[in-house]
Design a protein around this motif. Sequence first.
Motif, PDB file in Angstrom:
ATOM      1  N   VAL A 169      43.045  -3.311 -37.359  1.00 35.29           N
ATOM      2  CA  VAL A 169      41.919  -3.138 -38.277  1.00 35.29           C
ATOM      3  C   VAL A 169      42.343  -2.119 -39.325  1.00 35.29           C
ATOM      4  CG1 VAL A 169      39.526  -2.401 -38.523  1.00 35.29           C
ATOM      5  CG2 VAL A 169      40.236  -3.703 -36.515  1.00 35.29           C
ATOM      6  N   ASP A 170      42.316  -2.542 -40.587  1.00 33.15           N
ATOM      7  CA  ASP A 170      42.766  -1.644 -41.648  1.00 33.15           C
ATOM      8  C   ASP A 170      41.715  -0.584 -42.007  1.00 33.15           C
ATOM      9  OD1 ASP A 170      45.382  -2.941 -42.510  1.00 33.15           O
ATOM     10  OD2 ASP A 170      43.992  -4.631 -42.565  1.00 33.15           O
ATOM     11  N   GLU A 171      40.431  -0.966 -41.884  1.00 34.14           N
ATOM     12  CA  GLU A 171      39.369  -0.032 -42.281  1.00 34.14           C
ATOM     13  C   GLU A 171      38.155  -0.255 -41.386  1.00 34.14           C
ATOM     14  OE1 GLU A 171      38.571   3.074 -45.129  1.00 34.14           O
ATOM     15  OE2 GLU A 171      40.338   1.833 -44.872  1.00 34.14           O
ATOM     16  N   ILE A 172      37.578   0.849 -40.899  1.00 32.95           N
ATOM     17  CA  ILE A 172      36.363   0.785 -40.084  1.00 32.95           C
ATOM     18  C   ILE A 172      35.201   1.276 -40.936  1.00 32.95           C
ATOM     19  CG2 ILE A 172      35.184   1.657 -38.035  1.00 32.95           C
ATOM     20  CD1 ILE A 172      37.998   2.015 -36.797  1.00 32.95           C
ATOM     21  N   VAL A 173      34.167   0.468 -41.049  1.00 33.84           N
ATOM     22  CA  VAL A 173      32.987   0.817 -41.839  1.00 33.84           C
ATOM     23  C   VAL A 173      31.822   1.031 -40.869  1.00 33.84           C
ATOM     24  CG1 VAL A 173      31.406   0.114 -43.656  1.00 33.84           C
ATOM     25  CG2 VAL A 173      33.806  -0.571 -43.761  1.00 33.84           C
ATOM     26  N   ILE A 179      35.488  -1.882 -30.968  1.00 34.54           N
ATOM     27  CA  ILE A 179      36.151  -2.320 -32.192  1.00 34.54           C
ATOM     28  C   ILE A 179      37.132  -3.438 -31.807  1.00 34.54           C
ATOM     29  CG2 ILE A 179      37.569  -1.652 -34.166  1.00 34.54           C
ATOM     30  CD1 ILE A 179      34.878  -0.262 -34.115  1.00 34.54           C
ATOM     31  N   TYR A 180      36.897  -4.635 -32.326  1.00 35.55           N
ATOM     32  CA  TYR A 180      37.762  -5.764 -31.994  1.00 35.55           C
ATOM     33  C   TYR A 180      38.979  -5.771 -32.913  1.00 35.55           C
ATOM     34  CZ  TYR A 180      39.501 -10.521 -31.461  1.00 35.55           C
ATOM     35  OH  TYR A 180      40.303 -11.618 -31.257  1.00 35.55           O
ATOM     36  N   ASP A 181      40.141  -5.766 -32.268  1.00 35.20           N
ATOM     37  CA  ASP A 181      41.408  -5.787 -32.989  1.00 35.20           C
ATOM     38  C   ASP A 181      41.853  -7.240 -33.100  1.00 35.20           C
ATOM     39  OD1 ASP A 181      44.035  -5.703 -33.803  1.00 35.20           O
ATOM     40  OD2 ASP A 181      44.557  -3.957 -32.573  1.00 35.20           O
ATOM     41  N   LYS A 182      41.586  -7.849 -34.278  1.00 33.14           N
ATOM     42  CA  LYS A 182      41.887  -9.257 -34.506  1.00 33.14           C
ATOM     43  C   LYS A 182      43.387  -9.533 -34.375  1.00 33.14           C
ATOM     44  CE  LYS A 182      42.238 -13.388 -36.516  1.00 33.14           C
ATOM     45  NZ  LYS A 182      42.028 -14.637 -35.773  1.00 33.14           N
TER      46      LYS A 182
END
Length: 428
Positions: free
Chosen positions: A40-44, A150-153
């Motif tokens: 994940v590049d960015e968590i909002v 947080i799901y890591d695609k």
Amino acid sequence: MKKILIKITFLLLPGMMMAQFSVKSDLSFDYGQDDDIKGVDEIVVFEKIDASAQLVYAFSDSTQSEWHYHTAGADSLITSSAIKDTITTLGSLEQGVYELSIDGTGSYYYYVVDFSEYEPTVNTVEVDDSGDSCNCLKLYATLNRPDIPIYDKLNDTTQYLDVPTTVFLWSDDNVENESPVKMDAPLEDIEYSCIPYSDDFFDDNDYVVEYPSPDTALADTYTAIAVSITNLEASIPEEEENSNLTETSSTTEGSAPLTVTYTVSYEGGANEGNINWYSWDLSGEQHSRSAYSTDVFYKTFKKYSKDGYRVKVVIDNGYCQASDSAEVKVRESALKVPNILILGFGAEGEFKVAYQSLDRSSFKASIYNRQGRLVYKWDDPDNGWDGRTNMGGYVNPGPYYYSIQAKGTDGYEYKLIGDVNVIREKGM
């Protein structure tokens, strides 16, 4: 009131040196990167996702793009730009992974979190009085807080955000602090409670989430044991109106011999109204310490003291102690003598000295006529000469002479000689 904080992060993709990512929302939000979540590049993190929540990406040049929404094992195309454009905006958000695919040059992954789904609730509140419980306590709170997944695609795994630091609002004192918090020992029994007041979400950006309607948990009622002296009053009796004192006594000073009544008032928890003992101390000499002592202490100060007198009281309720002190001042000696005696004319004539802090047993006063014969004498400074002889008749008007001796409680010796002029109304 919620604390609104909007932060902009620039993302640099290959060939997109001027590209800019931002978030729009009527509610506050935060976003950042987590080094432990590689895919994940960015968590909002939105404080709450509503209709105003949007993800926005602005390109430096016209670019074709498309948005995808991912869950474990699923990939849904949300929107695709039919033509090249310089900005793409995505609304109608929900929690999960969003992929922005940019014209075949690469993809960017966002994970959107609705933090309102993860608000903590208080699990327990505990009171620790194992330390100096007569002065302070420590309060501990534990929380029930759902994990934030947080799901890591990229790696097809689920990880979790670090738990924010929670600040609590404690009891009725409106003390904002983390757990544990130190509180002054209460003087009354109390039910300690706390609510999760705010979360400092990430240490590196000072983002704060405040809760408008938080949950509350109560501890068992804490039985107070602390005691406090609220007042130590030194009371000096007011002098009678016909007193010969040079000054009227106050609550803090007077003329020797000075009898002072000390009264202590207090408030406390355990055994309130049942103090085990009172200890009264004067200049290091203990006067009372027993189970039958009282909240009232009497002391007569017979001598002048340059530094005054300080009385200290210590009270004990079987658990805790409290102390206080009060100071009184015994005035220096003084002796003043009038020089006129008016008899009649509506005056209540009497020749009397004014004094303070005298050794009353040392007082001697005599009145003589011009021939040196004794007219009258007395040995009480509160008494005086009313113009009569020892035989009972009034003297003739004119000058008379007095001789007065006395000793002050400060050791000063008085030997006064002078004249007094008697003025007498005819017919007396």
